[in-house]
Design a protein around this motif. Structure first.
Motif, PDB file in Angstrom:
ATOM      1  N   LYS A 180       0.853  -1.110  -0.121  1.00 47.05           N
ATOM      2  CA  LYS A 180       0.117   0.057   0.050  1.00 47.05           C
ATOM      3  C   LYS A 180       0.761   1.185  -0.264  1.00 47.05           C
ATOM      4  CE  LYS A 180      -3.858   1.886   2.691  1.00 47.05           C
ATOM      5  NZ  LYS A 180      -4.720   1.945   1.638  1.00 47.05           N
ATOM      6  N   PRO A 181       1.130   1.832  -1.231  1.00 51.39           N
ATOM      7  CA  PRO A 181       2.111   3.027  -1.380  1.00 51.39           C
ATOM      8  C   PRO A 181       1.564   4.041  -0.258  1.00 51.39           C
ATOM      9  CG  PRO A 181       1.185   2.387  -3.371  1.00 51.39           C
ATOM     10  CD  PRO A 181       0.426   1.556  -2.551  1.00 51.39           C
ATOM     11  N   THR A 183       0.938   7.880   0.926  1.00 48.82           N
ATOM     12  CA  THR A 183       0.329   8.887   0.240  1.00 48.82           C
ATOM     13  C   THR A 183       0.627  10.238   1.064  1.00 48.82           C
ATOM     14  OG1 THR A 183      -1.817   8.224   1.049  1.00 48.82           O
ATOM     15  CG2 THR A 183      -1.337   7.504  -1.150  1.00 48.82           C
ATOM     16  N   SER A 187      -4.202  12.436   2.709  1.00 49.33           N
ATOM     17  CA  SER A 187      -4.831  11.592   1.983  1.00 49.33           C
ATOM     18  C   SER A 187      -5.341  10.251   2.475  1.00 49.33           C
ATOM     19  CB  SER A 187      -4.295  11.629   0.504  1.00 49.33           C
ATOM     20  OG  SER A 187      -4.627  10.748  -0.253  1.00 49.33           O
ATOM     21  N   TYR A 188      -6.516   9.871   2.509  1.00 52.88           N
ATOM     22  CA  TYR A 188      -6.789   8.495   2.922  1.00 52.88           C
ATOM     23  C   TYR A 188      -7.596   7.884   1.888  1.00 52.88           C
ATOM     24  CZ  TYR A 188      -5.386   9.875   7.337  1.00 52.88           C
ATOM     25  OH  TYR A 188      -4.560  10.265   8.713  1.00 52.88           O
ATOM     26  N   GLY A 189      -7.652   6.464   1.776  1.00 51.68           N
ATOM     27  CA  GLY A 189      -8.484   5.789   0.905  1.00 51.68           C
ATOM     28  C   GLY A 189      -7.607   5.450  -0.229  1.00 51.68           C
ATOM     29  N   GLY A 190      -6.296   5.270  -0.375  1.00 57.71           N
ATOM     30  CA  GLY A 190      -5.421   5.007  -1.279  1.00 57.71           C
ATOM     31  C   GLY A 190      -5.783   3.311  -1.503  1.00 57.71           C
ATOM     32  N   GLY A 382     -12.810   6.515  -1.441  1.00 58.46           N
ATOM     33  CA  GLY A 382     -13.156   4.897  -1.361  1.00 58.46           C
ATOM     34  C   GLY A 382     -13.892   4.275  -2.473  1.00 58.46           C
TER      35      GLY A 382
ATOM     36  N   TYR B  23     -19.651  -0.091  -0.049  1.00 57.53           N
ATOM     37  CA  TYR B  23     -19.206   0.344  -1.305  1.00 57.53           C
ATOM     38  C   TYR B  23     -20.045  -0.652  -2.259  1.00 57.53           C
ATOM     39  CZ  TYR B  23     -15.236   2.197   0.873  1.00 57.53           C
ATOM     40  OH  TYR B  23     -14.400   3.005   1.708  1.00 57.53           O
ATOM     41  N   GLU B  29     -20.956   4.863  -2.086  1.00 56.52           N
ATOM     42  CA  GLU B  29     -20.308   4.271  -0.678  1.00 56.52           C
ATOM     43  C   GLU B  29     -21.373   4.938   0.252  1.00 56.52           C
ATOM     44  OE1 GLU B  29     -16.431   5.967  -1.283  1.00 56.52           O
ATOM     45  OE2 GLU B  29     -16.912   6.725   0.683  1.00 56.52           O
ATOM     46  N   GLU B 175      -4.591   4.494   7.992  1.00 54.86           N
ATOM     47  CA  GLU B 175      -4.023   3.886   6.951  1.00 54.86           C
ATOM     48  C   GLU B 175      -2.873   3.068   7.298  1.00 54.86           C
ATOM     49  OE1 GLU B 175      -6.547   4.670   3.305  1.00 54.86           O
ATOM     50  OE2 GLU B 175      -4.507   5.833   3.173  1.00 54.86           O
ATOM     51  N   GLU B 177       0.379   2.000   5.660  1.00 51.61           N
ATOM     52  CA  GLU B 177       1.156   2.078   4.383  1.00 51.61           C
ATOM     53  C   GLU B 177       2.290   1.581   4.388  1.00 51.61           C
ATOM     54  OE1 GLU B 177      -1.142   6.130   2.851  1.00 51.61           O
ATOM     55  OE2 GLU B 177       0.908   6.348   3.803  1.00 51.61           O
ATOM     56  N   THR B 178       2.930   1.077   3.335  1.00 55.32           N
ATOM     57  CA  THR B 178       4.243   0.646   3.026  1.00 55.32           C
ATOM     58  C   THR B 178       5.080   1.761   2.730  1.00 55.32           C
ATOM     59  OG1 THR B 178       3.001  -1.097   1.772  1.00 55.32           O
ATOM     60  CG2 THR B 178       5.559  -1.057   1.802  1.00 55.32           C
ATOM     61  N   ALA B 181       7.020   1.501  -1.649  1.00 56.56           N
ATOM     62  CA  ALA B 181       6.260   0.381  -2.105  1.00 56.56           C
ATOM     63  C   ALA B 181       7.058  -0.271  -3.471  1.00 56.56           C
ATOM     64  CB  ALA B 181       4.912   0.907  -2.800  1.00 56.56           C
ATOM     65  N   LYS B 193      -0.767   5.969   9.403  1.00 56.24           N
ATOM     66  CA  LYS B 193      -1.028   7.178   9.767  1.00 56.24           C
ATOM     67  C   LYS B 193      -2.559   7.304  10.036  1.00 56.24           C
ATOM     68  CE  LYS B 193      -2.191   8.631   5.076  1.00 56.24           C
ATOM     69  NZ  LYS B 193      -1.874   9.056   3.602  1.00 56.24           N
TER      70      LYS B 193
END
Lengths: 711, 681
Positions: A180-181, A183, A187-190, A382, B23, B29, B175, B177-178, B181, B193
């Motif tokens: 999950k890159p 962001t 920013s949320y929901g990537g 999302g 969703y 959503e 979230e 996150e990596t 990536a 985060k």
């Protein structure tokens, strides 16, 4: 026989995927289950039970997944292929020699975008590149796909490295990572990406891959928007794009209604392509009509500083099968209106923001300011609906967080709640400047930002509540001189570049020199537009007295390190109804050069910086966000016993792009300097660049001139 | 059925509490609570209006489920049992107490449990938002963890309004996150985060995270390094540690810590109510702020073994095949070192991974030999393996640097030794650094000179030699020679070469296209002389790594000098300084001057025929153990020659130096802004 074998393999490579899928919080993915119940905190599937606490996502899918035929072993090229690939090596080596400083040569760049009868679509892409520089190795050794199992299926047909002696190193289909890159912090929901690695990518090898990206469950099957770019920052030998359209479309839309479309037509637009390249070769195949564009031997592009987005000058095409924008506008506009529901929470919030006695315009301004100040910028995406049209207004209000479209929806909803017939606010889609121009002449979804279109009496103007420090009716600089699409009304309008006076920084300065060369001065700065908003933002954030004092001290010290701040004052930074004014006073010790009976000095604090004019020639236009006005009125009282020996001559430069006027004069023994710089345009075309550059150099030369006074 | 209970509360109290998200296939959503699910349908209660909806699975794309956290069912402060949150809620602190802060940290509590096989660390933060611009800082956070060796959890995250209303976080605002990536081998490095919703000035914001360590791919000694001062006032900071007897600590930099021991647990308390508003010339707080290093089982060998294992655990045949890719013409050790350096630098991409950023130990040799890209420390390890195989003695050292300085007494903290360098037995090239692929052979990062290192090959410590300023390769020179024409235009030549420590940008032009190079140098000449146009360009040595890169630019600059009657006036070109950094009259913090540096400016200008130089500014002479600035101006009729030498000798100086620095900079700015006057004779 060969054909039979292919069919047999194809059958073997398809496998059924049962309905449900789980993503566990540990990162593990469980495919091919059927969830039958939830009880006592357990999610019960036909295979295993999972604690609800451990499950992050439940996915629902009904489709078949195409398997991947994988070449895994390393091998040697056949003799026939060897000849073909040696030709590719020759092309790679030739172009690597021709263009210095490139990372790789893009030999083959072929995409095929196909729409199927049921509205699903696929994109097959073939890449062949010759590695020139080790810097290319990291990029070319990875193939990444966006992961959305319910909507997208991806497969790699070929991914390999070929050496000049014919060795072939194939990728391992089991060697992938799901990531999950990172962001932006807001920013949320990537989504997640699946990354495969191609081994043995080295300088002097060819990298080749072919992949298919199938959109098995498009959100809106009526919308099909093929697009392709034919040039990049590396040389491209062959770039070809094919669009395939079926002779009919038949599917159920998002509301479950049957849709049948006979002979969908492709509307398209091309950029930076000559007539021949821009005209596709059209062929009628058995089950689809095919359009193909092709370009060859494209050199790498070179970007210029501060140029308009390069995308606008590179060959590319965009297309759509919609007849016109109406369907697009209806779809997006309807989703927007669904989110603009006036709820008791919104009415309650309005009661605290406005006074019933306020005029309509004051109400508009108050709400504009309130959203800027109180809704923190944070983007949560999302789905296509939140992506394009944000969240319901009440949700943004409750969370006190939202992005551009969330804020625009809330703004429109709050105004709607006022029920003032002559005042309406609509969310509109724009593409903020510094990106490429928004495509509006064919019906495609485009844009990177949402702002607000205000209809007040007979006037239409724009506001942008995304930022946090704009005084009504000013709005963000990068929203100027661009197109706004109002999906609710189905209109497209151009947002004008403002008169420079609305993007102003103006300084009224008084200075007094003493005989020792010390200066006592005070400056009053008045601002509008973007400049004002940036200053407000600074002082809103640096709101402590000490912090602000440090900023003013720096300003004084930028004129002279022997400068002392003697006072400063700013208007209420939080009062968005009043213009923002900064005042400060200072003493600059030992400022001028004193040479015998002469005092020689440049006017402190008066200078210009024009980073856009460094190049002697330009191929591409310069792009600014907006217009600009900078002005000074500086009154200098010279020491008693001194007279003015030299004042620079006046200067005036005037053309369509900008106007500059400056004049020194003597009035009652004082030096009065007045100047005014107005840039009317935000885009400076290359054909006017020479004039523009020379004019600005004259201004810089002028600011370097000194005043001489004599005892 | 806890979920249902929560649904009922949510209905009573409205939207805004935590929620699942559904969703739909048509792109829509909704926030909701999942009630039930069977073979074909899903039942939810929508948050927006509280209605119950039943969807066929075929209409749905996915459901993102919220996780229940501590305090999720709490709506008011009265229901919270956490004494820190209650303390912060009752503390009467506001903007008047902290006029220069947008938010403050009221409590920071770190609890380190070493009683189990692996450590468990719980960290709790409680903030108060003082104004609108503090909302983001107090409510949005990022916490890093290593997925393969830690179980990470966000235990709770909430806000409390001044009236006591509690809002908890929900899943869409969290979230995991990596961190990088695009590098699949490093995907265990994660950032979580999160952003706590509905925060306003006056609110309390609190969150707690737990990291449970477990056996991972690396065996690392336990070290926790806590810095107690920074940019945000932090009123009550506690670190409590307990468990086995092997842990110890060391206080680094001075600080008034209060230590107490109770029930076998040791607690350190520190308060930092100060506001630092001067952010200029400040080095990272970790260098000078009070710190405590907690450690256990702190044997550096445990760490170095991770590296040495990479060198030793290898398939000899594969390794030999790799070494055979390098062709050597002779057995001279100096030649072989350079050959290995060039082979690794030219053939393999550099990936920006340093120890600690993504993982600590390099990837196994088996993996490395197949890869096309290496980090600096992997190249160092590979070079060590290759050279020892070739019987050239070297060792791998990890150096600290200016930003992570360690002193001789400081206990081993592997996180502070982050610069991998190959130490050789050669007196000509004692150190080799594989960082940026444009770094010349034998040049190590300037920030590491004079700093401590840990030798992972020999398991020992040492100090790198200081940076010798006088060395040719470590100096910047910039020379301008030009003639002013009768119209005030300067036509001249600008020659410059940068220190080999800093010239990567110049060497990078080997990767630039021809037209790009012209654009770059046109910009450079304009940055030195306003309005100058590039007339000729000659760049030497940028493709090799033995010599300094030299650049020669021919230019013309119209309007350079101002002809005012019989006088000609112009500013000194090239030398441009401003007084931004020395605006303040007071100083609270040490002065950070950046890396050690030596720059020599040489300016030779000839006036138009018939003019002689009549006025030049007074020369500067400032010489101190931290900094020296010396100028020398000579005039010979129509010719003027100025030499300015600027040398930064120490990177960080005591705060009292600030006033000397201010004085020196004042003179330098005055000098740089001075006018040179010529007169027609």
């Amino acid at each position: 026989m060969k054909k039979m074998l292919f069919i047999f393999l194809t059958v073997l490579l398809f496998c059924n995927i049962t309905a449900d899928r789980l993503e566990l919080r540990s990162g593990e993915r469980v495919n091919g289950v059927s969830i039958t119940d939830i009880k006592e905190g357990k999610l019960i599937t036909d295979k295993e039970e999972y604690s609800v606490e451990d499950v992050a996502v439940i996915g629902f899918s009904e489709t078949k997944q195409k398997g991947t035929k994988a070449h895994t072993a390393n091998e040697k090229l056949s003799k026939r292929n060897m000849k073909k690939y040696l030709d590719y090596f020759a092309i790679g080596e030739k172009l690597a020699k021709k263009y210095s400083g490139i990372e790789f040569v893009h030999i083959i760049d072929i995409g095929v975008n196909q729409l199927n009868n049921d509205g699903t679509r696929s994109f097959v892409y073939k890449f062949l590149g010759y590695v020139v520089n080790p810097k290319a190795k990291e990029d070319l050794s990875k193939i990444g796909f966006y992961l959305d199992e319910e909507r997208i299926k991806t497969s790699i047909q070929v991914a390999r490295v070929i050496t000049k002696d014919g060795n072939v190193y194939n990728y391992d289909p089991n060697d992938y990572k799901i990531v999950k890159p990172q962001t932006e912090s807001w920013s949320y929901g990537g989504g997640q990406n699946k990354i495969y690695t191609i081994p043995n990518v080295e300088v002097g090898t060819l990298v080749e891959y072919v992949y298919t990206y199938e959109s098995i469950n498009p959100v809106n099957r009526k919308i099909f928007e093929p697009g392709f770019s034919f040039q990049g920052d590396v040389p491209v030998y062959l770039s070809r794009f094919t669009v395939r359209l079926p002779y009919y479309l038949q599917f159920k839309d998002g509301e479950g209604k049957n849709v049948y479309i006979e002979n969908p037509k492709l509307k398209y637009k091309t950029w930076a392509m000559d007539k021949k390249s821009a005209t596709p070769r059209v062929r009628n195949r058995k089950s689809y009509k095919e359009y193909t564009w092709e370009m060859k031997n494209m050199p790498p592009y070179i970007e210029e500083p501060m140029q308009k987005n390069i995308e606008d000058f590179l060959p590319r095409m965009e297309g759509s099968i919609l007849k016109n924008r109406k369907e697009l506008n209806d779809w997006i506009g309807r989703m927007e209106e669904e989110r603009m529901e006036v709820t008791p929470e919104i009415l309650e919030a309005l009661e605290k923001i406005i006074d019933k006695k306020d005029s309509a315009e004051v109400k508009l301004g108050k709400i504009y300011h309130w959203i800027q100040k109180n809704i923190i910028y944070l983007s949560v995406k999302g789905s296509i609906s939140s992506g394009l049209t944000g969240h319901p207004a009440v949700e943004t209000l409750e969370n006190k967080k939202g992005d551009c479209i969330d804020k625009a929806i809330l703004f429109a909803t709050m105004i709607k709640a006022l029920e003032i017939p002559e005042l309406k606010v609509y969310p509109v889609t724009v593409k903020a400047s510094h990106d490429n121009d928004m495509t509006v002449d064919i019906p495609v979804i485009d844009g990177n930002h949402a702002i607000s279109e205000v209809h007040f009496n007979d006037e239409i103007f724009y506001l942008d509540s995304t930022a946090s420090s704009y005084r009504y009716p000013y709005f963000r600089g990068d929203d100027k001189g661009i197109t706004a699409v109002n999906e609710i009304l189905g209109t497209i309008k151009m947002i004008p570049v403002p008169d420079p006076k609305d993007e102003m920084n103006y300084y009224d300065v008084k200075m007094k020199f003493d005989k020792k060369g010390n200066i006592t001065g005070n400056s009053v700065g008045t601002y509008t537009g973007d400049y004002e908003a940036r200053l407000r933002a600074l002082y809103l954030y640096r709101s402590g007295e000490k912090e602000r004092e440090a900023i003013f001290k720096s300003m004084v010290n930028s004129m002279s390190p022997k400068g002392d701040l003697t006072g400063f004052e700013l208007t209420d930074v939080d009062d968005f109804f009043e213009p923002f004014v900064l005042k400060y006073s200072y003493v600059l010790t030992d400022f001028p050069t004193i040479a015998g009976n002469y005092m020689i000095f440049k006017i402190p604090g008066w200078d210009y910086y024009f980073p856009s004019i460094s190049l002697q020639d330009r191929k591409y236009p310069i792009e600014y966000s907006t217009s600009r006005y900078t002005g000074h009125k500086i009154e200098i009282e010279i020491p008693k016993g001194y007279s003015i020996k030299y004042l620079p001559e006046p200067l005036e430069i005037s053309n369509e792009d900008f106007h500059y006027k400056a004049e020194f004069k003597e009035e009652n023994g004082k030096i009065i300097f007045i100047d005014s710089y107005k840039r009317f345009k935000r885009i400076i075309e290359p054909e006017n660049y020479k004039r523009y550059r020379e004019g600005h150099f004259k201004i810089l030369e002028y600011t370097a001139k000194s005043v001489i006074i004599k005892k | 059925m806890k979920k249902l209970y929560i649904v009922l509360i949510a209905l009573i109290l409205g939207v805004g509490s935590f929620a699942d998200t559904i969703y739909l296939k048509n792109g829509k959503e909704f926030k909701c609570d999942l009630i039930s699910i069977d073979k074909d349908t899903v039942k939810v209660v929508l948050k927006l209006d509280g209605t119950e909806q039943v969807y066929k699975k075929s209409e749905l794309n996915k459901i993102k489920l919220d996780r229940t956290r501590r305090f999720d069912d709490v709506k008011n402060i009265n229901e919270i049992d956490d004494k820190d949150i209650i303390f912060a809620f009752n503390a009467m602190l506001n903007r008047e107490n902290f006029p220069n802060s947008n938010f403050i940290k009221i409590i920071q509590r770190k609890e380190i449990d070493l009683s189990g096989e692996f450590p468990v660390i719980v960290e709790k933060y409680v903030y108060k938002v003082l104004n609108k611009d503090g909302i983001r800082g107090a409510s949005s956070h990022t916490e890093a963890y290593f997925k393969d060796s830690q179980d990470f959890s966000l235990d709770f995250a909430l806000s409390v309004s001044p009236t006591g209303k509690v809002e908890t976080i929900y899943e869409n605002l969290i979230e995991d996150e990596t961190r990088y990536a695009r590098m699949p081998d490093y995907i265990n490095s994660h950032n979580v985060k999160f952003s706590i919703p509905n925060v306003e000035p006056g609110y309390i914001v609190a969150y707690q995270v737990t990291r449970k360590y477990r056996k991972g791919s690396e065996e690392l000694p336990f070290v926790k390094d806590v810095v107690f001062e920074g940019t945000v006032p932090s009123l009550n900071q506690f670190v409590t540690i307990w468990g086995n007897d092997s842990w110890n600590y060391r206080i680094i930099n001075k600080g008034k810590f209060k230590k107490t021991v109770k029930d076998g647990k040791t607690t350190f308390f520190y308060t930092f109510p100060k506001e630092y508003t001067d952010t200029r010339l400040v080095s990272p707080y970790g260098r000078f702020a009070p710190r405590i290093l907690f450690y256990a089982g702190n044997d550096p060998k445990v760490f170095s073994d991770q590296f040495n294992k990479v060198i030793n655990d290898r398939n000899e045949a594969d390794f030999e095949a790799f070494v055979k890719k390098i062709d050597f013409e002779n057995n001279d050790p100096e030649y072989m070192m350079k050959r290995v350096f060039r082979f690794l630098q030219n053939s393999y991409t550099h990936i920006p991974v340093g120890p600690g950023q993504y993982k600590y130990a390099p990837r196994p040799m088996e993996t490395l030999l197949k890869k096309g890209e290496f980090s600096a420390y992997e190249k160092t390890i590979l070079a060590q393996a290759i050279l020892s195989y070739l019987k050239v003695p070297t060792s791998v050292i990890l150096a600290s640097h200016v930003y992570a300085k360690v002193d001789e007494k400081e206990k081993f903290n592997f996180r502070r030794y982050t610069t991998p360098i190959l130490k050789t037995a050669s007196s000509k090239t004692p150190y080799i650094y594989f960082g940026n692929i444009l770094q010349p052979f034998g040049i190590i990062p300037e920030l590491s000179y004079g700093h401590r290192y840990f030798d992972i090959t020999n398991n020992s410590f040492g100090t790198l030699p200081p940076l010798e300023q006088a060395e040719y390769e470590f100096s910047n020179t910039i020379e301008l020679t030009g003639n002013i024409g009768e119209n005030g235009e300067l036509a001249g030549t600008l020659k410059f070469s940068s220190s080999m420590l800093q010239d990567q940008d110049l060497r990078a032009i080997r990767y630039r296209k021809e037209e790009e190079i012209a654009i770059i140098f046109q910009n450079i000449i304009n940055s030195h002389i306003s309005g100058a146009s590039l007339k000729g360009l000659d760049i030497q040595n940028y493709e090799g790594d033995d010599e300094k890169v030299t650049v020669k630019i021919d230019f013309t600059a119209p309007g350079f000098a101002n002809i005012a009657g019989e006088n000609i006036l112009f500013n000194i070109p090239l030398i441009s300084f401003n007084g931004y950094d020395v605006g303040n009259d007071k100083r609270d913090l040490p002065v950070y001057l950046g890396a050690k540096d030596y720059t020599k400016y040489m300016i030779n200008i000839t006036l138009p025929e018939g003019y002689v130089v009549t006025y030049t500014p007074k020369d500067i002479k400032f010489c101190n153990k931290n900094l020296s600035i010396i100028s020398n101006t000579e005039v010979n009729g129509s010719e003027i020659s100025i030499v300015l030498q600027e040398e930064t000798k120490k990177s960080m100086a005591k705060k009292k130096f600030y006033f000397k620095y201010k004085k020196a900079m004042t003179k330098l700015v005055k000098f740089s802004k001075s006018v040179i006057i010529g007169e027609e004779k």
